[in-house]
Enzyme design. Structure first.
Site, PDB file in Angstrom:
ATOM      1  N   TYR A  17      18.961 -83.472  22.855  1.00 50.14           N
ATOM      2  CA  TYR A  17      18.676 -83.497  24.298  1.00 50.14           C
ATOM      3  C   TYR A  17      17.198 -83.765  24.574  1.00 50.14           C
ATOM      4  O   TYR A  17      16.849 -84.711  25.298  1.00 50.14           O
ATOM      5  CB  TYR A  17      19.104 -82.155  24.887  1.00 50.14           C
ATOM      6  N   ARG A  38      21.283 -88.183  11.771  1.00 48.52           N
ATOM      7  CA  ARG A  38      21.987 -87.738  10.570  1.00 48.52           C
ATOM      8  C   ARG A  38      23.241 -88.578  10.354  1.00 48.52           C
ATOM      9  O   ARG A  38      23.654 -88.836   9.235  1.00 48.52           O
ATOM     10  CB  ARG A  38      22.345 -86.253  10.694  1.00 48.52           C
ATOM     11  N   LEU A  68      17.844 -83.209   7.531  1.00 47.85           N
ATOM     12  CA  LEU A  68      16.878 -82.122   7.343  1.00 47.85           C
ATOM     13  C   LEU A  68      17.022 -81.418   5.997  1.00 47.85           C
ATOM     14  O   LEU A  68      16.092 -80.778   5.520  1.00 47.85           O
ATOM     15  CB  LEU A  68      17.036 -81.069   8.450  1.00 47.85           C
ATOM     16  N   SER A  89      15.658 -79.977  14.516  1.00 57.84           N
ATOM     17  CA  SER A  89      15.726 -78.609  13.980  1.00 57.84           C
ATOM     18  C   SER A  89      17.061 -78.019  14.408  1.00 57.84           C
ATOM     19  O   SER A  89      17.559 -78.356  15.492  1.00 57.84           O
ATOM     20  CB  SER A  89      14.577 -77.765  14.537  1.00 57.84           C
ATOM     21  N   TYR A 160      17.307 -68.019  14.887  1.00 53.43           N
ATOM     22  CA  TYR A 160      16.736 -69.175  15.585  1.00 53.43           C
ATOM     23  C   TYR A 160      15.231 -68.992  15.789  1.00 53.43           C
ATOM     24  O   TYR A 160      14.438 -69.882  15.475  1.00 53.43           O
ATOM     25  CB  TYR A 160      17.430 -69.383  16.929  1.00 53.43           C
ATOM     26  N   LYS A 164      12.185 -71.171  13.971  1.00 51.08           N
ATOM     27  CA  LYS A 164      11.152 -71.868  14.735  1.00 51.08           C
ATOM     28  C   LYS A 164       9.756 -71.391  14.337  1.00 51.08           C
ATOM     29  O   LYS A 164       8.818 -72.195  14.208  1.00 51.08           O
ATOM     30  CB  LYS A 164      11.379 -71.672  16.234  1.00 51.08           C
ATOM     31  N   PRO A 187       8.596 -75.397  24.053  1.00 52.45           N
ATOM     32  CA  PRO A 187       9.360 -75.267  25.301  1.00 52.45           C
ATOM     33  C   PRO A 187       9.962 -73.877  25.459  1.00 52.45           C
ATOM     34  O   PRO A 187      10.381 -73.247  24.484  1.00 52.45           O
ATOM     35  CB  PRO A 187      10.472 -76.310  25.160  1.00 52.45           C
ATOM     36  N   VAL A 190      15.052 -74.777  28.346  1.00 50.51           N
ATOM     37  CA  VAL A 190      15.004 -76.160  28.834  1.00 50.51           C
ATOM     38  C   VAL A 190      16.189 -76.457  29.749  1.00 50.51           C
ATOM     39  O   VAL A 190      17.348 -76.291  29.375  1.00 50.51           O
ATOM     40  CB  VAL A 190      14.973 -77.151  27.663  1.00 50.51           C
ATOM     41  N   SER A 202      20.245 -73.746  26.391  1.00 50.88           N
ATOM     42  CA  SER A 202      19.907 -72.976  27.604  1.00 50.88           C
ATOM     43  C   SER A 202      20.761 -73.422  28.783  1.00 50.88           C
ATOM     44  O   SER A 202      21.263 -72.590  29.554  1.00 50.88           O
ATOM     45  CB  SER A 202      18.424 -73.169  27.952  1.00 50.88           C
TER      46      SER A 202
END
Length: 345
Positions: A17, A38, A68, A89, A160, A164, A187, A190, A202
């Site tokens: 996004y 990916r 990743l 991520s 999470y 981060k 952020p 979002v 979110s």
């Protein structure tokens, strides 16, 4: 005819996004964009969503396959690249089952990107971190959070936030070791317009509210930010000399409770928001339910904690001008309704 003088920016996690809005902003500003995926079969899907965001010419966009969890492919992705925006991520919506795997994916991704960037002679890398790398694990922190704050890794925090935080720490360590100009954008929650079925974790709460899947709300408040403003802040971090070596929190500066959010959604959308509840569930019950419901595990860690963040640095140092959090939330709901993502009776 392609302008060979255009700078090429590698954006990782091109189907995400935030990444798509960064790519849209870069293309509109005249950059060439290389996006990592990916799964290469998602190219047309990504282009379709970017078209929804105003892109009609994809001449300056190409895709490359990376993962990743694997070092292979990153050197090829960096060939001819001027700068990198590392967005990719694992998020709560696409997270692996094991918490330690989520952390490993995030940290390994940073290692692979930074190593390949160094070998390719890339000058600047901008990392998409999160406010979760600032404010988690601080139950007693009445002051507004700033970029000087770091999440407390010794506290019982969610995977999470841990991923981060540890990924950003690794990023700064490698930026210094490799002599790469680094900047990070963090952020808050979002929101903003959606382009299709791929949106932030979110904004998924908005869909659940409208569809009556949140009959009781958590007694929580978070800062909100429009995804377009997040993209703009990434470009400022990419372009401005003042950004080098700095972290930037992306927030509208508005700390909004779920209840307040529900109230202005009902006011804005009337009967369309008839299933939106304003009833709040007691904290003690959330803590009990979180033991059995994975979706409550992360928000439960923030009960009783201040989460307000400052945007002063982003505004003053880079000249960033964010929209209001309320406008971003309304924009999320409006585009979800327009695209039929929200199912209302």
């Amino acid at each position: 005819m392609t302008n060979t003088n255009k700078k090429t920016i590698l954006v990782t996690g091109g189907s995400g996004y935030i990444a798509m809005f960064i790519m849209i902003a870069l293309l509109k500003k005249g950059y060439r964009v290389r996006a990592t995926l990916r799964t290469m079969s998602r190219q047309e899907e990504v282009k379709k969503m970017m078209a929804q965001g105003g892109i009609s010419d994809f001449t300056d966009l190409d895709f490359v396959q990376t993962d990743l969890t694997k070092e292979e492919g990153w050197s090829q992705a960096m060939t001819g690249v001027d700068s990198v925006i590392h967005v990719s991520s694992p998020t709560p919506l696409q997270r692996p089952d094991a918490d330690d795997l989520m952390v490993k994916m995030a940290v390994d991704g940073v290692k692979f990107v930074m190593k390949a960037a160094k070998e390719a002679g890339v000058e600047r890398v901008v990392l998409t971190s999160a406010s979760g790398a600032v404010l988690a694990g601080h139950k007693d922190h009445p002051e507004i959070f700033t970029e000087r704050d770091w999440t407390n890794l010794d506290a019982p925090i969610n995977a999470y936030q841990r991923s981060k935080t540890m990924a950003e720490m690794e990023f700064w360590k490698l930026a210094e070791a490799y002599g790469i100009e680094g900047a990070s954008v963090l952020p808050t929650a979002v929101m903003g317009p959606i382009l299709g079925n791929d949106f932030s974790h979110s904004s998924a709460a908005i869909k659940n509210m409208f569809e009556g899947k949140m009959p009781r709300l958590l007694n929580l408040a978070f800062d909100y930010v429009d995804v377009r403003d997040v993209a703009d802040l990434h470009l400022l971090a990419l372009e401005k000399k003042e950004a080098i070596g700095q972290r930037f929190i992306a927030t509208s500066g508005q700390n909004i409770t779920y209840k307040k959010q529900a109230e202005f959604l009902k006011k804005e959308f009337g009967t369309k928001a008839k299933k939106v509840s304003t009833q709040v569930i007691p904290d003690f019950l959330v803590k009990i339910l979180a033991r059995f419901d994975k979706s409550l595990a992360m928000p439960a860690t923030f009960l009783g904690q201040n989460t307000a963040c400052s945007n002063e640095k982003s505004v003053k140092l880079l000249g960033w001008k964010p929209r209001s959090g309320e406008a971003a939330i309304i924009q999320t709901a409006q585009t979800m309704l327009d695209l039929g993502v929200i199912k209302v009776d």
